[in-house]
Design a protein around this motif. Structure first.
Motif, short mmCIF file in Angstrom:
data_model
loop_
_atom_site.label_atom_id
_atom_site.label_comp_id
_atom_site.label_asym_id
_atom_site.label_seq_id
_atom_site.Cartn_x
_atom_site.Cartn_y
_atom_site.Cartn_z
N THR A 1 0.61 -1.12 -0.09
CA THR A 1 -0.05 -0.18 0.00
C THR A 1 0.81 1.52 -0.11
O THR A 1 1.78 1.39 0.96
N LEU A 2 0.63 2.11 -1.07
CA LEU A 2 1.37 3.38 -1.17
C LEU A 2 0.58 4.51 -0.62
O LEU A 2 -0.81 4.41 -0.93
N SER A 3 0.82 5.74 -0.14
CA SER A 3 0.35 6.79 0.26
C SER A 3 1.01 7.99 -0.09
O SER A 3 2.41 7.80 -0.30
N VAL A 4 0.58 8.94 -0.65
CA VAL A 4 1.01 10.26 -1.07
C VAL A 4 1.90 10.66 0.14
O VAL A 4 1.50 10.89 1.33
N GLY A 5 3.27 11.06 -0.27
CA GLY A 5 4.00 11.72 0.62
C GLY A 5 4.76 10.75 1.47
O GLY A 5 5.70 11.19 2.32
N ASP A 6 4.58 9.46 1.12
CA ASP A 6 5.32 8.37 1.95
C ASP A 6 6.30 7.56 1.07
O ASP A 6 6.11 7.23 0.04
N ILE A 7 7.39 7.35 2.00
CA ILE A 7 8.28 6.45 1.21
C ILE A 7 7.94 5.01 1.63
O ILE A 7 7.37 4.75 2.76
N ASN A 8 8.02 3.96 0.97
CA ASN A 8 7.43 2.56 1.15
C ASN A 8 8.67 1.56 0.97
O ASN A 8 9.11 1.32 -0.13
N SER A 9 9.23 0.93 2.17
CA SER A 9 10.15 -0.05 2.15
C SER A 9 9.66 -1.45 1.31
O SER A 9 10.58 -1.80 0.49
N ASP A 10 8.53 -1.73 1.17
CA ASP A 10 8.16 -2.72 0.22
C ASP A 10 8.09 -2.53 -1.14
O ASP A 10 8.85 -3.29 -1.96
N PHE A 11 7.90 -1.37 -1.63
CA PHE A 11 8.15 -0.75 -2.77
C PHE A 11 9.63 -0.97 -3.31
O PHE A 11 9.90 -1.30 -4.31
N ASP A 12 10.51 -0.34 -2.34
CA ASP A 12 11.79 -0.50 -2.38
C ASP A 12 12.37 -1.96 -2.61
O ASP A 12 13.24 -2.09 -3.52
N SER A 13 11.98 -2.73 -2.02
CA SER A 13 12.32 -4.03 -2.00
C SER A 13 11.88 -4.55 -3.41
O SER A 13 12.59 -5.51 -3.90
N LEU A 14 10.75 -4.44 -3.84
CA LEU A 14 10.12 -4.76 -5.12
C LEU A 14 10.99 -4.27 -6.23
O LEU A 14 11.34 -4.81 -7.01
N CYS A 15 11.26 -3.11 -6.10
CA CYS A 15 12.32 -2.33 -7.10
C CYS A 15 13.80 -3.25 -7.26
O CYS A 15 14.23 -3.41 -8.28
N ARG A 16 14.39 -3.51 -5.94
CA ARG A 16 15.63 -4.17 -5.93
C ARG A 16 15.34 -5.57 -6.53
O ARG A 16 15.95 -6.14 -7.54
N ASP A 17 14.35 -6.31 -6.24
CA ASP A 17 14.05 -7.64 -6.78
C ASP A 17 13.91 -7.84 -8.37
O ASP A 17 14.32 -8.49 -8.99
N VAL A 18 13.17 -6.56 -8.98
CA VAL A 18 12.94 -6.59 -10.28
C VAL A 18 13.63 -5.80 -11.27
O VAL A 18 13.53 -5.52 -12.36
N ASN A 19 14.73 -4.98 -10.60
CA ASN A 19 15.74 -4.23 -10.91
C ASN A 19 14.90 -2.94 -11.89
O ASN A 19 15.13 -3.01 -12.88
N CYS A 20 14.04 -2.26 -11.25
CA CYS A 20 13.62 -1.03 -11.64
C CYS A 20 13.95 0.13 -10.51
O CYS A 20 13.99 -0.02 -9.40
N LYS A 21 13.43 1.37 -11.15
CA LYS A 21 13.56 2.57 -10.40
C LYS A 21 12.44 3.17 -9.98
O LYS A 21 12.32 4.00 -9.30
N THR A 22 11.54 3.10 -11.09
CA THR A 22 10.17 3.91 -11.01
C THR A 22 8.91 3.07 -11.06
O THR A 22 8.93 1.72 -11.30
N GLY A 23 7.68 3.58 -10.42
CA GLY A 23 6.40 3.07 -10.31
C GLY A 23 5.40 4.10 -10.70
O GLY A 23 5.56 5.13 -10.05
N ALA A 24 4.34 3.68 -11.37
CA ALA A 24 3.24 4.56 -11.39
C ALA A 24 1.95 3.83 -11.28
O ALA A 24 1.78 2.66 -11.76
N PHE A 25 1.11 4.61 -10.51
CA PHE A 25 -0.02 3.97 -10.07
C PHE A 25 -1.23 4.58 -11.00
O PHE A 25 -1.32 5.82 -10.98
N ILE A 26 -1.85 3.89 -11.90
CA ILE A 26 -2.75 4.45 -13.01
C ILE A 26 -4.07 3.58 -13.02
O ILE A 26 -3.99 2.17 -12.82
N THR A 27 -4.95 4.37 -13.47
CA THR A 27 -6.26 3.69 -13.75
C THR A 27 -6.85 4.29 -15.16
O THR A 27 -6.51 5.52 -15.39
N ALA A 28 -8.05 3.89 -15.52
CA ALA A 28 -8.65 4.35 -16.68
C ALA A 28 -10.17 4.71 -15.99
O ALA A 28 -10.93 5.22 -16.60
#
Length: 137
Positions: free
Chosen positions: A24-51
């Motif tokens: 779960t991400l929230s505006v203004g917060d750093i998220n260690s789970d997201f950071d771990s995911l980035c390391r696991d899949v070798n990425c630096k950015t994420g975007a949460f989007i809908t239509a």
């Protein structure tokens, strides 16, 4: 952007599921789970989007899901990305839950282009070891 809408967006939990684990991400917060995911899949950015709900105009669930299927088709055609299913949920239940995608590895401009194509006011952007921010389209 309308300040009332902005407050709704800030008061939203943006969650997605990776290997049966909810992040779960929230505006203004750093998220260690997201950071771990980035390391696991070798990425630096994420975007949460809908239509869902273009320009914050409520549509039926079937119309929104049809729109999200088109967005998912566009996302799946992009090279070098991974995406996960999730939803944006207003903490006060003043706005309906919006099914969404967490997309890893896109440039911010590509996400802006997608957001504009699907008439979204904003999207959540997060970078490795940075706080999540709203990007006004």
């Amino acid at each position: 952007m309308d300040t009332t809408l902005l407050e709704h967006y800030k008061n939203t939990d943006y969650w997605f599921v990776v290997n049966e684990r909810k992040i779960t991400l929230s505006v203004g917060d750093i998220n260690s789970d997201f950071d771990s995911l980035c390391r696991d899949v070798n990425c630096k950015t994420g975007a949460f989007i809908t239509a869902f709900n273009p320009l914050s105009s409520l549509l039926s669930i079937s119309e929104n899901r049809d729109r999200n299927q088109l967005l998912e088709a566009d996302i799946s055609n992009l090279k070098g990305i991974r995406y996960f299913y999730g939803a944006g949920e207003d903490r006060d239940n003043q706005w309906p839950t919006e099914e969404s995608f967490m997309v890893l590895g896109l440039s911010q401009q590509t996400v802006i282009d997608l957001a504009r194509r699907y008439q979204q006011n904003a999207f959540l952007w997060i970078e490795h070891q940075q706080a999540a921010v709203l990007i006004d389209v």
